[in-house]
Design a protein around this motif. Structure first.
Motif, PDB file in Angstrom:
ATOM      1  N   ALA A   1      -5.866   4.214 -13.001  1.00 60.84           N
ATOM      2  CA  ALA A   1      -5.188   2.896 -12.677  1.00 60.84           C
ATOM      3  C   ALA A   1      -3.920   3.492 -12.151  1.00 60.84           C
ATOM      4  N   LEU A   2      -3.232   4.416 -12.943  1.00 63.25           N
ATOM      5  CA  LEU A   2      -1.812   4.764 -12.473  1.00 63.25           C
ATOM      6  C   LEU A   2      -2.054   5.371 -10.912  1.00 63.25           C
ATOM      7  N   SER A   3      -2.933   6.246 -10.639  1.00 63.73           N
ATOM      8  CA  SER A   3      -3.179   6.784  -9.516  1.00 63.73           C
ATOM      9  C   SER A   3      -3.195   5.555  -8.490  1.00 63.73           C
ATOM     10  N   LEU A   4      -4.284   4.667  -8.720  1.00 60.68           N
ATOM     11  CA  LEU A   4      -4.291   3.420  -7.664  1.00 60.68           C
ATOM     12  C   LEU A   4      -2.990   2.846  -7.417  1.00 60.68           C
ATOM     13  N   MET A   5      -2.151   2.469  -8.516  1.00 54.89           N
ATOM     14  CA  MET A   5      -0.983   2.055  -8.460  1.00 54.89           C
ATOM     15  C   MET A   5       0.093   2.673  -7.518  1.00 54.89           C
ATOM     16  N   ILE A   6       0.334   3.800  -7.603  1.00 56.44           N
ATOM     17  CA  ILE A   6       1.277   4.674  -7.099  1.00 56.44           C
ATOM     18  C   ILE A   6       0.819   4.623  -5.536  1.00 56.44           C
ATOM     19  N   VAL A   7      -0.486   4.700  -5.298  1.00 58.19           N
ATOM     20  CA  VAL A   7      -0.911   4.754  -3.758  1.00 58.19           C
ATOM     21  C   VAL A   7      -0.794   3.626  -3.226  1.00 58.19           C
ATOM     22  N   ILE A   8      -1.174   2.408  -3.738  1.00 57.96           N
ATOM     23  CA  ILE A   8      -1.014   1.200  -3.049  1.00 57.96           C
ATOM     24  C   ILE A   8       0.624   0.910  -2.879  1.00 57.96           C
TER      25      ILE A   8
ATOM     26  N   ILE B   1      13.122   6.093  -8.656  1.00 57.21           N
ATOM     27  CA  ILE B   1      12.056   5.908  -8.341  1.00 57.21           C
ATOM     28  C   ILE B   1      11.546   6.999  -7.537  1.00 57.21           C
ATOM     29  N   ILE B   2      12.489   7.215  -6.457  1.00 55.49           N
ATOM     30  CA  ILE B   2      11.975   8.486  -5.401  1.00 55.49           C
ATOM     31  C   ILE B   2      11.783   9.968  -6.096  1.00 55.49           C
ATOM     32  N   GLU B   3      12.635  10.157  -7.017  1.00 56.32           N
ATOM     33  CA  GLU B   3      12.853  11.138  -7.794  1.00 56.32           C
ATOM     34  C   GLU B   3      11.359  11.274  -8.948  1.00 56.32           C
ATOM     35  N   ALA B   4      11.065  10.138  -9.550  1.00 54.17           N
ATOM     36  CA  ALA B   4      10.054   9.908 -10.600  1.00 54.17           C
ATOM     37  C   ALA B   4       8.789  10.139  -9.645  1.00 54.17           C
ATOM     38  N   ALA B   5       8.489   9.559  -8.409  1.00 52.00           N
ATOM     39  CA  ALA B   5       7.413   9.810  -7.705  1.00 52.00           C
ATOM     40  C   ALA B   5       7.166  11.412  -7.407  1.00 52.00           C
ATOM     41  N   GLY B   6       8.187  12.026  -7.152  1.00 43.93           N
ATOM     42  CA  GLY B   6       7.934  13.615  -7.086  1.00 43.93           C
ATOM     43  C   GLY B   6       7.888  14.109  -8.221  1.00 43.93           C
ATOM     44  N   LEU B   7       8.118  13.736  -9.288  1.00 40.62           N
ATOM     45  CA  LEU B   7       7.682  14.469 -10.829  1.00 40.62           C
ATOM     46  C   LEU B   7       6.305  14.019 -11.409  1.00 40.62           C
TER      47      LEU B   7
ATOM     48  N   ALA C   1       3.165   9.471  -2.629  1.00 41.43           N
ATOM     49  CA  ALA C   1       4.064   8.372  -2.710  1.00 41.43           C
ATOM     50  C   ALA C   1       5.537   9.081  -2.485  1.00 41.43           C
ATOM     51  N   TRP C   2       5.632   9.997  -2.792  1.00 39.54           N
ATOM     52  CA  TRP C   2       7.169  10.827  -2.709  1.00 39.54           C
ATOM     53  C   TRP C   2       7.556  10.875  -1.219  1.00 39.54           C
ATOM     54  N   TYR C   3       6.620  11.239  -0.316  1.00 40.99           N
ATOM     55  CA  TYR C   3       7.010  11.421   1.193  1.00 40.99           C
ATOM     56  C   TYR C   3       7.166   9.705   1.865  1.00 40.99           C
ATOM     57  N   ALA C   4       6.399   8.800   1.149  1.00 38.21           N
ATOM     58  CA  ALA C   4       6.344   7.734   1.728  1.00 38.21           C
ATOM     59  C   ALA C   4       7.770   6.878   1.332  1.00 38.21           C
ATOM     60  N   THR C   5       7.993   7.132   0.009  1.00 40.09           N
ATOM     61  CA  THR C   5       9.189   6.393  -0.305  1.00 40.09           C
ATOM     62  C   THR C   5      10.483   7.030   0.188  1.00 40.09           C
ATOM     63  N   LEU C   6      10.513   8.448   0.316  1.00 44.60           N
ATOM     64  CA  LEU C   6      11.554   9.117   1.135  1.00 44.60           C
ATOM     65  C   LEU C   6      11.753   8.519   2.643  1.00 44.60           C
ATOM     66  N   ILE C   7      10.421   8.630   3.225  1.00 41.87           N
ATOM     67  CA  ILE C   7      10.547   8.112   4.817  1.00 41.87           C
ATOM     68  C   ILE C   7      11.020   6.470   4.792  1.00 41.87           C
ATOM     69  N   GLY C   8      10.556   5.787   3.668  1.00 46.96           N
ATOM     70  CA  GLY C   8      11.062   4.322   3.478  1.00 46.96           C
ATOM     71  C   GLY C   8      12.564   4.162   3.499  1.00 46.96           C
ATOM     72  N   VAL C   9      13.256   5.194   2.950  1.00 45.95           N
ATOM     73  CA  VAL C   9      14.586   5.102   3.038  1.00 45.95           C
ATOM     74  C   VAL C   9      15.282   4.809   4.446  1.00 45.95           C
ATOM     75  N   PHE C  10      14.724   5.648   5.347  1.00 47.41           N
ATOM     76  CA  PHE C  10      15.085   5.582   6.758  1.00 47.41           C
ATOM     77  C   PHE C  10      14.712   4.239   7.293  1.00 47.41           C
ATOM     78  N   VAL C  11      13.478   3.856   6.847  1.00 48.23           N
ATOM     79  CA  VAL C  11      13.067   2.513   7.428  1.00 48.23           C
ATOM     80  C   VAL C  11      13.777   1.498   7.035  1.00 48.23           C
ATOM     81  N   THR C  12      14.037   1.274   5.586  1.00 49.75           N
ATOM     82  CA  THR C  12      14.942   0.214   5.047  1.00 49.75           C
ATOM     83  C   THR C  12      16.374   0.291   5.775  1.00 49.75           C
ATOM     84  N   SER C  13      16.905   1.444   5.968  1.00 46.47           N
ATOM     85  CA  SER C  13      18.388   1.355   6.599  1.00 46.47           C
ATOM     86  C   SER C  13      18.246   1.009   8.101  1.00 46.47           C
TER      87      SER C  13
END
Length: 652
Positions: A290-297, A412-418, A427-439
């Protein structure tokens, strides 16, 4: 004040205001309550709840918690269905977030809806929504949770379709209602599973049996029981918190008035799913699947739904897709077992996203209800308060160091990497790229609206909104700037959630972050040399060049994207799939049930068939009614012979 009656009036105060304004201000039971009285009564109710919530937060911080029954509603065998409250740090934080944002929205609504004929009805709805959300977050059992869950869904249906004469609003609220029903089907299955195997609806009883449930299998399969229950509950969260693929309702819900967007789709309703998963952390910790499903979604939503914000031209829809992306970040945190980071981002996001929605509403008022950012430009000189507060909200959203959003999103980004679950790297790469998209999409809106040459008729030049609109903006801007630095240490690395949120040793992300924590000031200073900060800068520079210096470049580039442009314009064809595949299949299935089930079996076989059987029996039996006495005598004699034969054989 640490008593059930105190907590009860916190929850009921908005309900009283909603009933008074709704019953006596809308014509339902007369119009004895005026427009002014309607907003005064409802604001007073929410203000009382806000003050009470702040008191509760201080009480909880001082170690005073509560878990008890207020009212016994029903008895089902040995199971008691109760109305009760669980007051702990998670509940207290959510109560303050809900009531504070709701209070700002109530005040803001006085100016935004001033000329609307449904003024009293609107105040009744938003107060009713506040009551429903409070019942959800204060619940100590799954039945009350489900009541609040469905109540916010119902009121959101009413609010999204508030302007019910608009076909688009009717379509949007029906879409939101149906998509959420899909999620709620999974939600009630999850509740049913936990109830079936624990025999209780109470949180404490269910969570206390989590270890035992972790060893059980779902009947007839080799699946872990808790995995099935947790995924079912998460399906409910996907609908309520607009996660892929149940996200399509939220952008269309912008058809409702702007205060609705700030209340429902930034601070309260859409965060209910995040709150629910955090509340059920003792259960989720036992299901790695369930945790894996949530982090991917969550990662998919954080990146790909954010990209859609870049191509939107409606100011409210851009902010709506930003909400979808930020909800994805929160879900990533849940999947990484960083529940405290998810709740912390929920809190900071509530303030700066409500600020952005209300700021967008102020812009819409100034632009005479034109929402297309291509028709704006240079509004900073006309609307200085809206401009400054919108900029502060934008800086918080993109994660600028020292602003509230930085402290929550960076963790959150750091937690995804750990994280120690499958899908964490993605999830780490997606949230990291998402920073640029958000900006990029955030500064795109900011530059197109507040800078550059005006693109509107000079005779229709906007002016600053009234104070009843701008004061809530200023009050929301304050926590958008300072809330992160003030509360990051106790919420993420203190004992604020101790005993409330459960994290097993095999999920060490937050523990590792805590070992590296150097304080709010040091963390913010370090942020200027991290990759996420430079991605924020990159998004800012691209937006500056594309929408201020060389505004002709973005349309030319976008026109050359071909299939990518078509995919983005059609929002990944999610709506098309729902309408052309799911809905068509549903209609075909419905026709099949109608033809085969209703007409064939129910009408044809059961109803009309039974009538035909009765007719056949009657047609045969009427031949026995000849009217001759000797026929009846013969029948009696034969009957007696059969009876005597049966009796003799039985006795012998």
């Amino acid at each position: 004040m640490n008593s059930p009656s105190f907590y009860l009036w916190i929850a009921l105060a908005p309900l009283v205001g909603a009933l008074v304004a709704g019953l006596f201000g809308t014509g339902f039971l007369g119009r004895s309550v005026s427009r002014r009285a309607s907003h005064l009564i409802t604001i007073a109710g929410v203000a009382l709840s806000f003050v009470g919530s702040v008191i509760v937060l201080f009480q909880v911080a001082g170690g005073h918690t509560f878990n008890g029954t207020v009212y016994t509603w029903n008895m089902i065998g040995s199971v008691t269905v109760q109305v009760g409250f669980l007051i702990d740090s998670l509940t207290a934080l959510m109560m303050v977030v809900v009531t504070s944002v709701s209070l700002m929205v109530h005040v803001y609504t006085i100016g935004y809806m001033a000329d609307d004929p449904g003024y009293q009805r609107f105040f009744s709805y938003i107060s009713l929504f506040t009551f429903s959300m409070l019942m959800l977050v204060m619940a100590n059992n799954m039945m009350q949770l489900f009541f609040g869950w469905e109540a916010v869904g119902l009121v959101s249906y009413l609010l999204i379709g508030f302007w019910y004469t608009r076909p688009t609003a009717v379509f949007a609220n029906l879409k939101a209602f149906l998509v959420n029903r899909v999620g709620d089907f999974g939600f009630i299955l999850g509740i049913g599973l936990l109830f079936a195997y624990t025999g209780s609806l109470d949180y404490v009883d269910v969570f206390g049996q989590a270890d035992e449930l972790a060893s059980k299998q779902f009947p007839g399969t080799d699946w872990q029981l808790l995995t099935v229950a947790c995924i079912s509950l998460f399906v409910g969260a996907m609908g309520k918190s607009a996660q892929v693929p149940l996200h399509t309702w939220l952008p269309d819900s912008m058809e409702g008035p702007t205060p609705i967007s700030a209340l429902i789709h930034a601070a309260t309703m859409v965060t209910a799913g995040i709150f629910m998963v955090a509340r059920f952390s003792p259960v989720y910790e036992h299901s790695a699947t369930a945790l894996s499903l949530m982090i991917v979604i969550g990662a998919i939503g954080a990146l790909f739904l954010g990209i859609l914000g870049i191509v939107q031209n409606d100011i409210k829809r851009v902010v709506a897709y930003s909400t979808l992306s930020q909800l994805g970040y929160m879900t990533v945190a849940l999947g990484a077992s960083a529940y405290s980071a998810a709740i912390f981002h929920l809190m900071t996001h509530a303030f700066f996203k409500a600020l952005l929605f209300l700021g967008a509403g102020s812009v819409i008022i100034g632009m005479h209800h034109d929402q297309d950012i291509r028709n704006m430009g240079g509004l900073g000189r006309y609307m200085p308060v809206t401009w400054i507060t919108f900029l502060l909200g934008t800086l918080a959203l993109v994660g600028t160091p020292f602003f509230a959003g930085y402290y929550s999103k960076e963790h959150i980004i750091e937690a995804a990497g750990l994280a120690n679950v499958w899908g964490a790297n993605f999830a780490w790469y997606a949230t990291l790229i998402g920073v640029f998209v958000t900006s990029l999409y955030s500064f795109r809106v900011y530059f197109l609206v507040f800078h550059g040459k005006p693109r509107f008729d000079a005779s229709q030049a906007p002016k600053e909104s009234p104070k009843v609109v701008t004061v809530p903006l200023v009050l929301l801007a304050i926590p958008s700037v300072i809330a992160g630095a003030c509360y990051v240490t106790p919420v993420l690395f203190g004992d604020f959630f101790e005993g409330v949120i459960a994290v097993l040793p095999e999920h060490p992300a937050m523990a590792q972050l805590a070992s590296q924590w150097s304080g709010a000031l040091g963390y913010a200073l370090h942020g200027f040399v991290t990759l996420p900060f430079w991605l924020v800068v990159a998004g800012f520079l691209v937006a500056l060049v594309g929408y201020v210096i060389k505004p002709e470049w973005p349309p030319a580039i976008y026109a050359r994207l071909g299939i990518v442009r078509r995919v983005l314009d059609n929002k990944y064809y999610a709506d098309w799939f729902n309408e052309e595949v799911i809905a068509r299949f549903g209609r075909a299935l419905g026709r099949g049930f109608w033809q085969a089930g209703d007409r064939g079996i129910i009408d044809g076989l059961i109803v009309n068939g039974s009538a035909r059987v009765v007719g056949m029996v009657a047609a045969l039996s009427r031949h026995l009614q000849s009217g001759y006495i000797y026929h009846y005598a013969l029948a009696m004699i034969l009957g007696m012979i059969v009876f005597l034969t049966f009796f003799v054989l039985t006795v012998l």
